[in-house]
Motif scaffolding. Structure first.
Motif, short mmCIF file in Angstrom:
data_model
loop_
_atom_site.label_atom_id
_atom_site.label_comp_id
_atom_site.label_asym_id
_atom_site.label_seq_id
_atom_site.Cartn_x
_atom_site.Cartn_y
_atom_site.Cartn_z
N LEU A 87 0.87 -1.12 -0.13
CA LEU A 87 0.07 0.02 0.06
C LEU A 87 0.79 1.20 0.12
N ASN A 88 1.90 1.23 0.80
CA ASN A 88 2.97 2.35 0.87
C ASN A 88 3.60 2.63 -0.48
N GLY A 89 4.01 1.59 -1.20
CA GLY A 89 4.87 1.73 -2.40
C GLY A 89 3.68 1.96 -3.50
N PHE A 90 2.35 1.45 -3.63
CA PHE A 90 1.51 2.19 -4.42
C PHE A 90 1.13 3.47 -4.29
N SER A 91 0.77 3.87 -3.09
CA SER A 91 0.36 5.21 -2.91
C SER A 91 1.51 6.20 -3.13
N ASN A 92 2.99 5.84 -2.90
CA ASN A 92 4.17 6.46 -3.17
C ASN A 92 3.98 6.80 -4.80
N LEU A 93 3.60 5.78 -5.43
CA LEU A 93 3.90 5.51 -6.96
C LEU A 93 2.73 6.68 -7.58
N ILE A 94 1.69 6.73 -6.94
CA ILE A 94 0.40 7.38 -7.42
C ILE A 94 0.64 8.95 -7.09
N ALA A 95 1.42 9.11 -5.90
CA ALA A 95 1.57 10.48 -5.42
C ALA A 95 2.45 11.13 -6.12
N PHE A 96 3.44 10.49 -6.74
CA PHE A 96 4.77 11.06 -7.37
C PHE A 96 4.78 10.88 -8.89
N CYS A 97 3.81 10.13 -9.55
CA CYS A 97 3.91 10.17 -10.88
C CYS A 97 2.63 10.83 -11.43
N SER A 98 2.94 12.02 -11.84
CA SER A 98 1.89 13.12 -12.20
C SER A 98 2.22 13.26 -13.71
N THR A 99 1.16 13.60 -14.65
CA THR A 99 1.18 13.88 -15.86
C THR A 99 1.17 15.63 -15.83
N ASP A 100 1.19 15.99 -14.81
CA ASP A 100 1.19 17.67 -14.84
C ASP A 100 2.69 18.20 -15.29
N PRO A 101 2.58 19.01 -16.50
CA PRO A 101 3.82 19.49 -17.01
C PRO A 101 4.68 20.20 -15.74
N ASP A 102 3.92 21.01 -14.99
CA ASP A 102 4.57 21.68 -13.94
C ASP A 102 5.59 20.80 -13.04
N LYS A 103 5.04 19.37 -12.76
CA LYS A 103 5.81 18.97 -11.82
C LYS A 103 6.75 17.81 -12.62
N GLN A 104 6.99 18.19 -13.75
CA GLN A 104 7.65 17.12 -14.81
C GLN A 104 9.07 16.71 -14.05
N GLU A 105 9.81 18.00 -13.39
CA GLU A 105 11.08 17.77 -12.84
C GLU A 105 11.03 16.88 -11.74
N GLN A 106 9.98 16.94 -10.95
CA GLN A 106 9.98 16.24 -9.60
C GLN A 106 9.90 14.82 -10.01
N VAL A 107 8.80 14.34 -10.90
CA VAL A 107 8.81 13.14 -11.33
C VAL A 107 9.89 12.33 -12.05
N GLU A 108 10.69 13.12 -12.53
CA GLU A 108 12.11 12.67 -13.35
C GLU A 108 12.88 12.43 -12.01
N GLU A 109 12.94 13.07 -10.79
CA GLU A 109 13.89 12.94 -9.76
C GLU A 109 13.40 11.80 -9.02
N PHE A 110 12.10 11.57 -8.94
CA PHE A 110 11.53 10.43 -8.42
C PHE A 110 11.81 8.83 -9.25
#
Length: 110
Positions: A87-110
């Motif tokens: 549950l923790n792994g899946f919730s982290n995956l959902i929380a940090f994988c976003s298609t929002d262009p503003d958060k693209q840099e954070q997604v790549e860091e994750f």
């Protein structure tokens, strides 16, 4: 379905023991008059022997039941722990994988 199961091996032992019990019953109770061979009242040795046997068997049954109860709760604890990790792994995956262009840099860091 029977492959890997302990049922066939245990059934062999159970059937063999049941047949022996029926054989002993037939020999000792149906074909022999044992009332003439033994006194009516059990001796002190017989009473003590049966009491000791009952005590030992009761202790073994309680010990085995306690061990199986502890194993059950250990298994339940490990399953709940595994579910929490997933549950923790899946919730982290959902929380940090976003298609929002503003958060693209954070997604790549994750």
């Amino acid at each position: 379905r029977w492959r890997g199961s302990v049922a066939p091996k245990s059934l062999r032992w159970a059937v063999a023991c049941a047949l022996l019990a029926v054989l002993y019953h037939c020999i000792f109770h149906l074909w022999t008059d044992w009332s003439t061979h033994f006194p009516e009242e059990p001796t002190k040795f017989e009473t003590t022997a049966w009491g000791l046997l009952t005590y030992i068997l009761g202790f073994l049954v309680v010990f085995r039941a306690q061990r199986s109860y502890n194993r059950y709760w250990e298994g339940i604890t490990l399953v709940e722990k595994a579910c929490g990790v997933w549950l923790n792994g899946f919730s982290n995956l959902i929380a940090f994988c976003s298609t929002d262009p503003d958060k693209q840099e954070q997604v790549e860091e994750f």
